[in-house]
Design a protein around this motif. Structure first.
Motif, PDB file in Angstrom:
ATOM      1  N   ILE A 189       0.987   6.455  -7.065  1.00 52.76           N
ATOM      2  CA  ILE A 189      -0.186   7.220  -7.464  1.00 52.76           C
ATOM      3  C   ILE A 189       0.034   8.708  -7.208  1.00 52.76           C
ATOM      4  O   ILE A 189      -0.333   9.563  -8.014  1.00 52.76           O
ATOM      5  CB  ILE A 189      -1.430   6.703  -6.725  1.00 52.76           C
ATOM      6  CG1 ILE A 189      -1.742   5.268  -7.153  1.00 52.76           C
ATOM      7  CG2 ILE A 189      -2.630   7.608  -6.971  1.00 52.76           C
ATOM      8  CD1 ILE A 189      -2.815   4.612  -6.310  1.00 52.76           C
ATOM      9  N   ALA A 190       0.645   9.024  -6.068  1.00 51.85           N
ATOM     10  CA  ALA A 190       0.841  10.429  -5.692  1.00 51.85           C
ATOM     11  C   ALA A 190       1.844  11.132  -6.588  1.00 51.85           C
ATOM     12  O   ALA A 190       1.875  12.369  -6.623  1.00 51.85           O
ATOM     13  CB  ALA A 190       1.289  10.529  -4.233  1.00 51.85           C
ATOM     14  N   ARG A 191       2.689  10.376  -7.308  1.00 48.63           N
ATOM     15  CA  ARG A 191       3.656  11.019  -8.193  1.00 48.63           C
ATOM     16  C   ARG A 191       3.007  11.669  -9.404  1.00 48.63           C
ATOM     17  O   ARG A 191       3.595  12.524 -10.044  1.00 48.63           O
ATOM     18  CB  ARG A 191       4.704  10.000  -8.656  1.00 48.63           C
ATOM     19  CG  ARG A 191       5.756   9.675  -7.618  1.00 48.63           C
ATOM     20  CD  ARG A 191       6.985   9.063  -8.272  1.00 48.63           C
ATOM     21  NE  ARG A 191       6.687   7.792  -8.915  1.00 48.63           N
ATOM     22  CZ  ARG A 191       6.855   6.608  -8.343  1.00 48.63           C
ATOM     23  NH1 ARG A 191       7.313   6.534  -7.110  1.00 48.63           N
ATOM     24  NH2 ARG A 191       6.568   5.502  -8.997  1.00 48.63           N
TER      25      ARG A 191
ATOM     26  N   VAL B 269       0.838  -1.202   0.000  1.00 48.03           N
ATOM     27  CA  VAL B 269       0.000   0.000   0.000  1.00 48.03           C
ATOM     28  C   VAL B 269       0.873   1.253   0.000  1.00 48.03           C
ATOM     29  O   VAL B 269       0.590   2.240  -0.692  1.00 48.03           O
ATOM     30  CB  VAL B 269      -0.964  -0.015   1.201  1.00 48.03           C
ATOM     31  CG1 VAL B 269      -1.661   1.328   1.337  1.00 48.03           C
ATOM     32  CG2 VAL B 269      -1.985  -1.121   1.046  1.00 48.03           C
ATOM     33  N   GLY B 270       1.945   1.227   0.770  1.00 51.06           N
ATOM     34  CA  GLY B 270       2.836   2.387   0.798  1.00 51.06           C
ATOM     35  C   GLY B 270       3.461   2.664  -0.551  1.00 51.06           C
ATOM     36  O   GLY B 270       3.489   3.808  -1.021  1.00 51.06           O
ATOM     37  N   ALA B 271       3.963   1.604  -1.203  1.00 54.59           N
ATOM     38  CA  ALA B 271       4.583   1.805  -2.505  1.00 54.59           C
ATOM     39  C   ALA B 271       3.560   2.218  -3.554  1.00 54.59           C
ATOM     40  O   ALA B 271       3.825   3.073  -4.403  1.00 54.59           O
ATOM     41  CB  ALA B 271       5.296   0.522  -2.935  1.00 54.59           C
ATOM     42  N   ALA B 272       2.365   1.619  -3.502  1.00 54.73           N
ATOM     43  CA  ALA B 272       1.343   1.946  -4.492  1.00 54.73           C
ATOM     44  C   ALA B 272       0.861   3.387  -4.348  1.00 54.73           C
ATOM     45  O   ALA B 272       0.704   4.106  -5.341  1.00 54.73           O
ATOM     46  CB  ALA B 272       0.173   0.977  -4.368  1.00 54.73           C
TER      47      ALA B 272
ATOM     48  N   ILE C 193      -2.136   9.915 -12.956  1.00 56.94           N
ATOM     49  CA  ILE C 193      -2.655   9.318 -11.723  1.00 56.94           C
ATOM     50  C   ILE C 193      -3.333   7.985 -12.023  1.00 56.94           C
ATOM     51  O   ILE C 193      -3.117   6.980 -11.327  1.00 56.94           O
ATOM     52  CB  ILE C 193      -3.616  10.296 -11.040  1.00 56.94           C
ATOM     53  CG1 ILE C 193      -2.857  11.529 -10.565  1.00 56.94           C
ATOM     54  CG2 ILE C 193      -4.327   9.638  -9.867  1.00 56.94           C
ATOM     55  CD1 ILE C 193      -3.725  12.627 -10.039  1.00 56.94           C
ATOM     56  N   VAL C 194      -4.173   7.951 -13.046  1.00 57.22           N
ATOM     57  CA  VAL C 194      -4.838   6.696 -13.402  1.00 57.22           C
ATOM     58  C   VAL C 194      -3.822   5.664 -13.851  1.00 57.22           C
ATOM     59  O   VAL C 194      -3.928   4.478 -13.495  1.00 57.22           O
ATOM     60  CB  VAL C 194      -5.884   6.965 -14.494  1.00 57.22           C
ATOM     61  CG1 VAL C 194      -6.510   5.660 -14.970  1.00 57.22           C
ATOM     62  CG2 VAL C 194      -6.964   7.897 -13.976  1.00 57.22           C
ATOM     63  N   LEU C 195      -2.819   6.067 -14.619  1.00 51.63           N
ATOM     64  CA  LEU C 195      -1.772   5.139 -15.023  1.00 51.63           C
ATOM     65  C   LEU C 195      -0.996   4.628 -13.816  1.00 51.63           C
ATOM     66  O   LEU C 195      -0.627   3.449 -13.753  1.00 51.63           O
ATOM     67  CB  LEU C 195      -0.817   5.814 -16.012  1.00 51.63           C
ATOM     68  CG  LEU C 195       0.370   4.977 -16.495  1.00 51.63           C
ATOM     69  CD1 LEU C 195      -0.111   3.751 -17.246  1.00 51.63           C
ATOM     70  CD2 LEU C 195       1.291   5.820 -17.372  1.00 51.63           C
TER      71      LEU C 195
ATOM     72  N   LEU D  49      -6.220   2.257  -2.037  1.00 54.45           N
ATOM     73  CA  LEU D  49      -5.880   2.644  -3.405  1.00 54.45           C
ATOM     74  C   LEU D  49      -6.955   3.561  -3.994  1.00 54.45           C
ATOM     75  O   LEU D  49      -6.642   4.553  -4.658  1.00 54.45           O
ATOM     76  CB  LEU D  49      -5.714   1.396  -4.264  1.00 54.45           C
ATOM     77  CG  LEU D  49      -4.608   0.422  -3.850  1.00 54.45           C
ATOM     78  CD1 LEU D  49      -4.616  -0.802  -4.755  1.00 54.45           C
ATOM     79  CD2 LEU D  49      -3.250   1.084  -3.875  1.00 54.45           C
ATOM     80  N   ALA D  50      -8.217   3.220  -3.762  1.00 56.25           N
ATOM     81  CA  ALA D  50      -9.301   4.040  -4.304  1.00 56.25           C
ATOM     82  C   ALA D  50      -9.307   5.439  -3.685  1.00 56.25           C
ATOM     83  O   ALA D  50      -9.535   6.440  -4.376  1.00 56.25           O
ATOM     84  CB  ALA D  50     -10.642   3.346  -4.068  1.00 56.25           C
TER      85      ALA D  50
END
Length: 746
Positions: free
Chosen positions: A180-182, A173-176, A189-191, A357-358
Motif C-alpha cells: 500500500i505504501a508503494r 500485515v507487513g507485506a500488505a 494506493i487503492v489498487l 490495512l484501513a
C-alpha cells in the motif's frame, strides 16, 4: 486458519488457561503472568507451578514440540501486560515484534493477546504501527475441509499452530502495508489495498471513498457522499469455459463464487455506485466508531444495506468486515472485505488486520490527495507564469516548447516570452531562475512581468537586463537568474541581443548551416554591479533563431558546451533532410530538437523558443519625416496617396487619408521635434505615427459644441485595430486597415 481446532493436550495446558465457555480458537491466547487460577490438566492431576511446569513440559515434550513449542513459548513471554487494550500497543512493542521476526522467531500481531473482555467479543481498536515481516504464501486460503486443514496446519500442538497463525498474520500485515505504501497517487494506493488483500485475506473487496475527497483542513459543504472507487475479486469459476478450463479450475483449487454474496450472475460485484450518509443513520454511526466491525454486528446489519444498496444481498455471519477509512482529520471512506462460503469465516483477530490495512490506506490516501493538490497548484502556477499562446507579429513566426524536469518536479524557473514592440518589432526573451521550487517559479513570474513592462517602454536590451538585475536584488540577495533578451526588426533585418549568463543562441541559416552566435556572456541577473553589453547581428530572411535554457544542453552526462555542439549538429542535420532551398517546418523542428534528449538528460526543466525570420521587404515600406508645422497633415496625405498608388491600393485612399490626417494633426499639436510617418504593407496596411511627446492619446466623447476631440473616435470606428505605445523618446500611435480582397469574378 480455520475452525475445528483440536483440544489442548495436558503438556500444553501449562501455556495458558481459558475461561469456561471461551471459543477454542481463542482459548489458547497466553495470559499475563500471575493472572487467573491454574487449571487442572485433562487427566485430573494437580497442575504444578508455572515455572516448574514450563521446565518439565519442555524437557518431556522437546522432541514432540520442536520449533513450534519454542515459538509458542516466545509468543507467551511477549504477551502484553494485564489489562492492556490492543489499541494501546506501543511503537516500541511493534519494534520488538519486528526484531523477533528478523531473528526467525514468530512474532505476534500487535494486539493479538487480549484480556478476557476482548476475547469475549469486544471490538478491537485500530492498531498503530506496521511491520517489515515477509508475507506468508497464503493467509487462511482453504477450500473444502477447512477444519481439517486448520488442524493439520497447527503442527504438533495447538499452541504452536496459534503462534504460527499469529506470525502469518503479522507477516501478511507487513507485506500488505508495504504494498500500500508503494503507491503515490490515489489509484495506486487503492489498487495496492485490493491486490494485497485479494485473495490472501478476502475473496472480494469494495472500496468506497468520499466524493469529493476533502483536502487538508477543508470542511465539506453539503451532504457526505461515498462513491464506489474500486472493486476486486477472484475470477469466478463460471468464467472458465470448456473441459480444459474446468479441469484447470479444479486443479488450481479455484473457489466457486456462485454463492458468494454480492456476486451477480455475470460474476460482477453489484453495489451502489453512490451512497449518501444520512446523519444519525446506522452507517454514520459505524463510520463514527472508526473500528472495523463484522457484517453480522448489530450496527453493521443496517449499515451494509445502506452502503451497498437495499436491493443487493448482504452477507450472513462473519463473512464480511466493514472497515472505516479514517485519515488524519476525518473518515474519508470505507472498505468492505468479503469471504465466500467455501472459506472459513473471519475471526476476531482479522478485525485487527482490517484495522491495520484501513489505517495505512487512509493515511496514504490523505497524503496522495495533498500531493495531488500540490501538483495541481504547481501546474496552475506554471501555466499562468508561461504564455498561453504566442503572438503573431509581422515578419516573424514563433514556436515554443516547455518540458518539466520530471513528474515529481513540475515547477521550475525557466520561462520564455515574445513581446510585440512598436515599429513591427518583437522582443524575444528566455530565462532561467536558479532552483526548482515554488519560490523559483514565483521569482520567475516577477522577472517575466518586469521584462514585459520594460519591453513596453522600448528600452534597449542592455538596459532591460540592467533593470532586471536591480529587480532581482530587491527580491533577495540569493535571487539569481540567467536571461537572454533579443529584439528583432523585420524592416532592417537586424537583431540586437544582450546576454546575462545564458547559453548562446543558435542561428540556422536557410542553406542548412547552423552557427552558435557569439554573444558576450555577461553575468547572471542578481549579481549586481556589472554592465551588460548588447551586440547587433544580421537576421536574414528564412533563418531560424533558437533560444533555449541550459536543461536542453546540460545534464549529468554531458557538459554545456558538448550539448551546444550536439544541438548545432542536430539543427544542421534536420535542415539537410528537409532540403537546402527551404527551411524546415517550425513546429517539427522544435519536436526534433527535443528528441535529442537521452534518458539521463532530464535533470532540469527546458524552455525552448524558435523564431523564423521572414522580414518585410523594402518595397513594402514607406517612411517619411514631417516637421511639426501646420502643413504637416497635408503633406502626410500626399505621401500616403503616393504609396497607395505604388502598391495598387487606391481603394483605401479615402480611408487612409482621413485617418492619417487626424493622427498627424494630433501629433503635431504636442510635438517639438520632427514627426515620423511609416506605412507597412503586409497582410494588412499598417500606419505608424511617432512623436516626442510621452502623453498618450485617450478617446473621449466630444460634445456638440466642441470643435475637436473626434479624431480618435473616427480612428476607432474605421480602423481594424489601433493603439498607442509609450517609448523612451516619446510615443507611437498606430492603426491597421484590412487590404481589399480579390475582385469577385462571378
Amino acid at each position: 486458519m480455520g475452525h475445528g481446532k483440536a483440544p489442548v493436550p495436558a503438556a500444553e495446558a501449562v501455556r495458558g488457561s481459558a475461561a469456561p465457555g471461551d471459543d477454542p480458537v481463542h482459548s489458547d491466547v497466553p495470559r499475563p503472568r500471575g493472572e487467573g487460577v491454574p487449571a487442572a490438566p485433562q487427566d485430573g492431576t494437580p497442575r504444578p507451578a508455572r515455572d516448574r511446569a514450563r521446565g518439565t513440559a519442555a524437557q518431556g515434550a522437546a522432541g514432540r514440540r520442536g520449533r513450534d513449542g519454542e515459538a509458542a513459548r516466545s509468543a507467551a513471554h511477549a504477551a502484553p501486560a494485564h489489562g492492556e487494550e490492543p489499541a494501546d500497543v506501543s511503537a516500541g512493542r511493534a519494534h520488538e515484534a519486528r526484531g523477533a521476526a528478523a531473528e526467525g522467531l514468530p512474532a505476534k500481531l500487535p494486539g493479538a493477546s487480549r484480556p478476557r473482555e476482548a476475547r469475549a467479543g469486544a471490538e478491537p481498536a485500530a492498531p498503530d504501527g506496521g511491520t517489515d515481516a515477509t508475507a506468508p504464501a497464503a493467509y487462511g486460503i482453504q477450500g473444502a475441509g477447512a477444519g481439517e486443514g486448520a488442524a493439520g496446519a497447527a503442527g504438533p500442538g495447538p499452541d504452536g499452530g496459534v503462534a504460527r497463525r499469529e506470525g502469518d498474520r503479522l507477516r501478511f500485515v507487513g507485506a500488505a502495508t508495504r504494498r500500500i505504501a508503494r503507491g503515490i497517487d490515489l489509484d495506486e494506493i487503492v489498487l495496492g489495498l485490493c491486490r494485497a488483500t485479494v485473495p490472501t485475506f478476502s475473496d472480494a473487496i469494495l472500496v468506497y471513498l468520499r466524493d469529493p475527497l476533502p483536502v487538508g483542513d477543508e470542511r465539506p459543504v453539503g451532504p457526505v457522499v461515498l462513491r464506489l472507487r474500486r472493486t476486486d475479486r477472484l475470477r469466478p469459476i463460471d468464467d472458465l469455459t470448456g473441459a480444459e478450463g474446468a479441469g484447470a479450475a479444479g486443479g488450481a483449487g479455484e473457489l466457486d463464487f456462485s454463492q458468494l454474496p454480492l456476486v451477480g450472475p455475470q460474476g460482477d460485484l453489484p453495489a451502489a455506485e453512490l451512497c449518501e450518509i444520512r446523519p444519525g443513520g446506522a452507517l454514520a454511526e459505524v463510520l463514527r466508531g472508526v473500528r472495523p466491525v463484522f457484517g453480522s454486528a448489530v450496527g453493521a446489519k443496517d449499515a451494509l444495506p445502506e452502503l451497498l444498496g437495499s436491493e443487493h444481498p448482504v452477507p450472513r455471519g462473519q463473512r464480511a468486515i466493514l472497515a472505516p477509512l479514517r485519515g488524519r482529520r476525518r473518515v474519508i471512506g470505507s472498505a468492505v472485505f468479503l469471504r465466500s462460503p467455501e472459506r472459513p469465516a473471519f475471526e476476531q483477530n482479522d478485525l485487527l488486520v482490517a484495522a491495520q490495512l484501513a489505517t495505512h490506506t487512509a493515511l496514504g490516501i490523505d497524503k496522495a490527495v495533498l500531493y495531488g493538490r500540490e501538483a495541481y497548484i504547481a501546474d496552475e502556477l506554471q501555466r499562468t507564469m508561461l504564455p498561453d499562446s504566442l503572438p503573431q507579429p509581422t515578419g516573424v513566426r514563433l514556436a515554443s516548447r516547455y518540458l518539466p524536469a520530471a513528474e515529481t518536479a513540475r515547477v521550475g524557473g525557466d520561462w520564455y516570452d515574445a513581446i510585440p514592440l512598436p515599429g513591427s518589432r518583437v522582443a524575444l526573451v528566455v530565462g532561467d531562475v536558479m532552483g526548482h521550487s515554488m519560490t523559483s517559479a514565483a521569482i520567475m513570474g516577477q522577472l517575466r512581468t518586469t521584462a514585459q513592462t520594460l519591453a513596453q517602454l522600448d528600452l534597449p536590451p542592455a538596459e532591460v537586463l540592467h533593470h532586471l538585475d536591480e529587480q532581482a536584488q530587491r527580491l533577495g540577495s540569493d535571487r539569481m537568474a540567467t536571461c537572454l533578451y533579443a529584439v528583432y526588426d523585420p524592416v532592417s533585418h537586424r537583431i540586437t541581443i544582450a546576454n546575462a549568463g545564458h547559453p548562446p543562441p543558435v542561428l540556422l541559416h536557410l542553406g542548412g548551416r547552423a552557427e552558435v552566435l557569439r554573444v558576450p556572456p555577461g553575468a547572471p541577473i542578481g549579481v549586481g554591479g556589472v554592465d551588460f553589453e548588447a551586440v547587433e547581428l544580421d537576421a536574414p530572411a528564412g533563418a531560424t533563431l533558437l533560444l533555449y535554457t541550459d536543461g536542453l544542453v546540460e545534464s549529468r552526462l554531458r557538459d554545456v558546451w558538448t550539448g551546444i555542439e550536439q544541438l548545432r549538429e542536430r539543427l544542421a542535420t534536420t535542415a539537410q533532410l528537409t532540403g537546402l532551398d527551404h527551411p524546415p517546418p517550425l513546429e517539427a523542428l522544435c519536436d526534433d530538437v527535443l528528441d535529442m534528449l537521452g534518458p539521463g538528460d532530464r535533470d532540469d526543466d527546458i524552455a525552448l523558443l524558435a523564431a523564423r525570420f521572414d522580414g518585410i521587404a523594402p518595397s513594402d515600406v514607406a517612411y517619411w519625416f514631417l516637421d511639426p508645422e501646420e502643413t504637416a497633415p497635408g503633406r502626410a496625405r500626399r505621401f500616403a496617396r503616393r504609396a497607395l498608388t505604388r502598391w495598387g491600393l487606391e481603394e483605401l485612399q479615402d480611408s487612409l487619408e482621413l485617418l492619417v490626417s487626424e493622427v498627424v494633426t494630433n501629433a503635431v499639436r504636442y510635438a517639438e521635434r520632427p514627426v515620423t510617418l511609416r506605412l507597412l504593407r503586409t497582410d494588412v496596411l499598417r500606419c505608424e505615427v511617432g512623436d516626442d511627446s510621452p502623453q498618450l492619446p485617450r478617446q473621449r466623447r466630444a460634445r456638440e459644441t466642441d470643435e475637436g476631440g473626434r479624431g480618435l473616435f473616427l480612428v476607432n470606428r474605421m480602423a481594424r485595430r489601433w493603439g498607442a505605445t509609450r517609448l523612451s523618446s516619446g510615443k507611437v500611435v498606430w492603426f491597421e486597415l484590412p487590404l481589399p480582397g480579390p475582385p469577385d469574378r462571378r
